[in-house]
Scaffold this active site. Structure first.
Site, PDB file in Angstrom:
ATOM      1  CB  THR A 215      -0.934   0.024   1.228  1.00  0.00           C
ATOM      2  OG1 THR A 215      -0.151   0.082   2.421  1.00  0.00           O
ATOM      3  CG2 THR A 215      -1.842  -1.198   1.267  1.00  0.00           C
ATOM      4  CG  ASP A 216      -1.149   4.799  -1.488  1.00  0.00           C
ATOM      5  OD1 ASP A 216      -1.836   4.604  -0.450  1.00  0.00           O
ATOM      6  OD2 ASP A 216      -1.653   5.185  -2.555  1.00  0.00           O
ATOM      7  CB  ALA A 217       1.266   7.646   2.447  1.00  0.00           C
TER       8      ALA A 217
ATOM      9  CB  ILE B  15      -5.080   3.070  -1.650  1.00  0.00           C
ATOM     10  CG1 ILE B  15      -6.245   3.745  -0.914  1.00  0.00           C
ATOM     11  CG2 ILE B  15      -5.513   2.581  -3.026  1.00  0.00           C
ATOM     12  CD1 ILE B  15      -6.750   5.005  -1.580  1.00  0.00           C
TER      13      ILE B  15
END
Length: 134
Positions: free
Chosen positions: A17-19, A22
């Site tokens: 995931t990103d920050a 997601i």
């Protein structure tokens, strides 16, 4: 050729995931590879064995359509299907769903050429063609 398809599940890890929590968009291409590898394994074809025999299967084209986002800890279902097998190429299609609610997250395709170690195009190995046609 019969309708050849396979389903495989993966869980979205924190590293995927990103920050914002997601799933990072490029991971869907990695999950395409997981689906493709597991479909081939299900058919009794291991990529490692094909490579040992001198046949490689690089991606020559990819298409990916994003419909919704996967999030951390989602359990995903990767549906992979063989679209066609030609003289020296194969195309797979993918659908990635969230298992919990069936939401379609991504659809796409990859086209692969059969090549030898020198990068020359070769015919589909007879053993693979036989398994895909059985």
């Amino acid at each position: 050729m019969n309708d050849i398809s396979h389903r495989h599940e993966v869980r979205v890890t924190y590293a995927d995931t990103d920050a914002m929590g997601i799933a990072y968009y490029a991971n869907y291409l990695r999950w395409f590879e997981v689906g493709r590898t597991e479909l081939m394994r299900h058919l009794g074809v291991a990529y490692l064995e094909m490579e040992k025999e001198g046949t490689l299967l690089p991606v020559s084209e990819v298409f990916c359509k994003y419909h919704a986002s996967a999030r951390y800890d989602d359990l995903l279902v990767i549906e992979t299907r063989v679209d066609f097998l030609k003289r020296a190429s194969i195309q797979f299609s993918y659908r990635i769903l969230r298992r919990e609610d069936g939401t379609k997250l991504v659809t796409g395709t990859t086209l692969h050429a059969f090549v030898d170690r020198a990068g020359n195009i070769v015919k589909v190995p007879a053993s693979l063609r036989a398994k895909l046609n059985s």
